[in-house]
Design a protein around this motif. Structure first.
Motif, mmCIF file in Angstrom:
data_model
loop_
_atom_site.group_PDB
_atom_site.id
_atom_site.type_symbol
_atom_site.label_atom_id
_atom_site.label_comp_id
_atom_site.label_asym_id
_atom_site.label_seq_id
_atom_site.Cartn_x
_atom_site.Cartn_y
_atom_site.Cartn_z
ATOM 1 N N LYS A 166 52.811 16.837 27.056
ATOM 2 C CA LYS A 166 53.709 17.704 27.268
ATOM 3 C C LYS A 166 53.083 18.981 28.394
ATOM 4 N N THR A 167 52.799 18.291 29.278
ATOM 5 C CA THR A 167 52.104 19.418 30.324
ATOM 6 C C THR A 167 52.343 19.198 31.438
ATOM 7 N N LEU A 168 52.092 20.291 32.074
ATOM 8 C CA LEU A 168 52.479 21.144 33.722
ATOM 9 C C LEU A 168 51.468 21.090 34.349
ATOM 10 N N THR A 169 50.685 20.403 35.297
ATOM 11 C CA THR A 169 49.115 20.678 36.000
ATOM 12 C C THR A 169 49.803 20.638 37.926
ATOM 13 N N ALA A 170 49.109 21.975 38.553
ATOM 14 C CA ALA A 170 49.756 22.587 39.015
ATOM 15 C C ALA A 170 48.212 22.130 40.066
ATOM 16 N N SER A 171 47.749 22.160 41.268
ATOM 17 C CA SER A 171 45.896 22.122 41.385
ATOM 18 C C SER A 171 46.723 23.268 42.855
ATOM 19 N N THR A 172 44.921 24.020 43.122
ATOM 20 C CA THR A 172 45.330 25.009 44.237
ATOM 21 C C THR A 172 44.835 24.352 44.773
ATOM 22 N N GLU A 173 45.189 24.808 46.204
ATOM 23 C CA GLU A 173 43.736 25.259 47.920
ATOM 24 C C GLU A 173 42.480 25.136 47.188
ATOM 25 N N PRO A 174 41.211 24.433 48.054
ATOM 26 C CA PRO A 174 40.012 25.086 47.519
ATOM 27 C C PRO A 174 40.080 26.663 47.839
ATOM 28 N N ILE A 175 39.468 26.801 46.924
ATOM 29 C CA ILE A 175 38.929 28.267 46.686
ATOM 30 C C ILE A 175 37.147 29.206 47.163
ATOM 31 N N VAL A 176 37.936 29.947 48.372
ATOM 32 C CA VAL A 176 36.019 31.065 48.575
ATOM 33 C C VAL A 176 36.916 31.660 48.462
ATOM 34 N N LEU A 177 35.433 32.695 47.861
ATOM 35 C CA LEU A 177 35.316 33.757 47.592
ATOM 36 C C LEU A 177 34.114 34.786 47.993
ATOM 37 N N ASP A 178 33.636 35.812 49.041
ATOM 38 C CA ASP A 178 32.953 36.116 49.258
ATOM 39 C C ASP A 178 31.875 35.011 49.942
ATOM 40 N N ASP A 179 32.078 34.345 50.637
ATOM 41 C CA ASP A 179 31.563 33.284 51.008
ATOM 42 C C ASP A 179 31.054 32.022 49.505
ATOM 43 N N LYS A 180 31.471 32.404 48.964
ATOM 44 C CA LYS A 180 30.979 31.532 47.618
ATOM 45 C C LYS A 180 32.130 29.992 47.294
ATOM 46 N N GLN A 181 31.628 29.041 47.168
ATOM 47 C CA GLN A 181 33.162 28.442 47.555
ATOM 48 C C GLN A 181 32.457 27.910 46.224
ATOM 49 N N GLN B 109 52.487 31.064 40.924
ATOM 50 C CA GLN B 109 51.714 32.053 41.693
ATOM 51 C C GLN B 109 51.754 33.080 41.587
ATOM 52 N N LEU B 110 51.887 33.694 40.471
ATOM 53 C CA LEU B 110 50.489 34.907 40.058
ATOM 54 C C LEU B 110 49.208 34.035 39.228
ATOM 55 N N VAL B 111 49.305 32.929 39.088
ATOM 56 C CA VAL B 111 47.864 32.478 38.265
ATOM 57 C C VAL B 111 47.476 32.467 39.387
ATOM 58 N N ASN B 112 47.883 31.732 40.596
ATOM 59 C CA ASN B 112 46.966 31.196 41.619
ATOM 60 C C ASN B 112 46.733 32.597 42.509
ATOM 61 N N ASN B 113 47.260 33.885 42.830
ATOM 62 C CA ASN B 113 46.896 35.041 43.406
ATOM 63 C C ASN B 113 45.285 35.823 42.564
ATOM 64 N N VAL B 114 45.629 35.579 41.390
ATOM 65 C CA VAL B 114 44.423 36.244 40.117
ATOM 66 C C VAL B 114 43.605 35.287 41.181
ATOM 67 N N LEU B 115 43.633 33.633 40.933
ATOM 68 C CA LEU B 115 41.902 32.665 40.980
ATOM 69 C C LEU B 115 41.922 33.497 42.741
ATOM 70 N N HIS B 116 42.224 33.560 43.372
ATOM 71 C CA HIS B 116 42.128 33.868 44.908
ATOM 72 C C HIS B 116 41.584 35.718 45.406
ATOM 73 N N THR B 117 41.355 36.004 43.813
ATOM 74 C CA THR B 117 41.345 37.263 44.124
ATOM 75 C C THR B 117 39.795 37.473 42.926
ATOM 76 N N TYR B 118 39.082 38.513 44.222
ATOM 77 C CA TYR B 118 38.007 39.163 42.710
ATOM 78 C C TYR B 118 38.087 40.580 42.413
ATOM 79 N N ASN B 119 38.261 40.642 42.234
ATOM 80 C CA ASN B 119 38.152 42.016 40.399
ATOM 81 C C ASN B 119 36.577 42.326 40.361
ATOM 82 N N PRO B 120 35.293 43.311 41.643
ATOM 83 C CA PRO B 120 34.264 43.379 41.481
ATOM 84 C C PRO B 120 33.667 44.398 39.495
#
Length: 348
Positions: free
Chosen positions: A123-138, A208-219
């Motif tokens: 009973k799980t629903l899984t979705a994959s994001t695109e590869p994430i790059v933050l500040d040149d870190k793969q 969408q919200l979780v994906n946005n958090v993953l693509h955002t870096y809070n220093p």
């Protein structure tokens, strides 16, 4: 996306599971309106009104005041019943999500994300994001795994954020993203919106919200800062050290910074403090692979101070004699001396 019975069937079954989670609890019902139970109070008030009128006509002033006080008390009870009757009207019916709406949410997720899958067994629903790059870190792609069995309108649902191709911080294997540790996302300012989307069954908005958090870096609040992502933790002092300024211990392979490593006297290899001994003879640093132990005193020695074919170290091989005058250690005098000691011991 082209739909047919085969492709839409698992989504319909998933929609049924989700719909079941959002259904109202069986024991949910509005409380009985207290006004329906107030007939006795109304009859009492009518009777008191008649008594008040009678006392006024007869001029019974004392009885008139006492009946009015009783009338006011009964009137207050009636007001309280009326206020209680209004409370059920303030309660909204539980949120109900139709299966057709759920299917549309699931299909929208599939069009926006890659590798969307539903597992009916877990009973799980899984979705994959695109590869994430933050500040040149793969950092690679992440799987957002939502537990459908935890969906409801009362509490936030459980979900995990799992690195599909992990590139964790060098100093913390459990940190796969500056805001993900042990597969748990630090939601930050997005937490209210994420929880609200789950409570209202807006599954597409949740992903969408979780994906946005993953693509955002809070220093200001990372588990590991991106600037330190490649730095490693020294196994001896614990300080983060640039990868170019540290070396691996040749024995245990732990990372050691320039200030903490030891060079073995025999093999010239770098080692951490835990894998290094001090030679008891010359005080040189010797690694575990090169150190030798004296079988007599069990002290540690380097190869120069204790050759493998020697049975004892230099200190154990040196004979130990008592500080006795030479005249008493040789010839008849020594025998007399020994005999005298024996007689003294006997007499004692």
């Amino acid at each position: 996306m082209r739909l047919n019975k085969r492709t839409i069937k698992p989504w319909l079954r998933a929609a049924a599971i989700i719909n079941q989670q959002y259904r109202p609890a069986p024991n949910y019902s509005t409380s009985a309106f207290p006004i329906t139970e107030s007939t006795d109070l109304i009859e009492t008030l009518i009777r008191l009104e008649n008594q008040i009128n009678l006392a006024a006509r007869q001029g019974w002033s004392g009885a008139h005041e006492q009946i009015k006080r009783n009338y006011r008390a009964q009137l207050r009870h009636l007001r309280e019943r009326i206020d209680q009757s209004a409370k059920p009207l303030e309660v909204s019916l539980p949120f109900v999500l139709r299966e057709a709406e759920i299917v549309r949410e699931l299909l929208a997720i599939q069009t926006e994300f890659s590798d969307v899958a539903v597992c009916l067994e877990s009973k799980t629903l899984t979705a994959s994001t695109e590869p994430i790059v933050l500040d040149d870190k793969q950092l690679g792609a992440f799987q957002i795994c939502l537990e459908l069995a935890t969906l409801n309108t009362e509490h936030p649902a459980h979900y995990q954020v799992i690195a599909a191709t992990p590139h964790p911080a060098a100093s913390a294997d459990e940190t796969t993203h500056p805001h993900v540790r042990n597969n748990q996302l630090c939601e930050g300012d997005a937490q209210p919106a994420i929880h609200q989307a789950l409570r209202q069954g807006r599954l597409f908005d949740f992903f969408q919200l979780v994906n946005n958090v993953l693509h955002t870096y809070n220093p200001s609040s990372p588990y590991v800062a991106l600037a330190d992502w490649e730095d490693r933790s020294c196994g001896d002092c614990g300080q983060l050290t640039n990868r170019d300024d540290c070396d691996c211990c040749s024995v245990c392979e732990s990372c050691v910074c320039d200030s903490c490593w030891y060079t073995c006297h025999d093999c010239d290899q770098h080692h951490c403090g835990g894998c290094t001994h001090v030679c008891h003879g010359c005080l040189a640093d010797v690694c575990q692979s090169c150190v030798n132990s004296c079988p007599n005193c069990y002290e540690k020695f380097c190869a120069d101070c204790l050759q493998p074919n020697q049975e004892r170290c230099h200190h154990c091989e040196t004979p130990k004699t008592e500080n006795v005058p030479e005249s008493e250690t040789e010839g008849p005098a020594a025998a007399v001396h020994a005999d005298g000691l024996g007689q003294a011991a006997v007499s004692a």
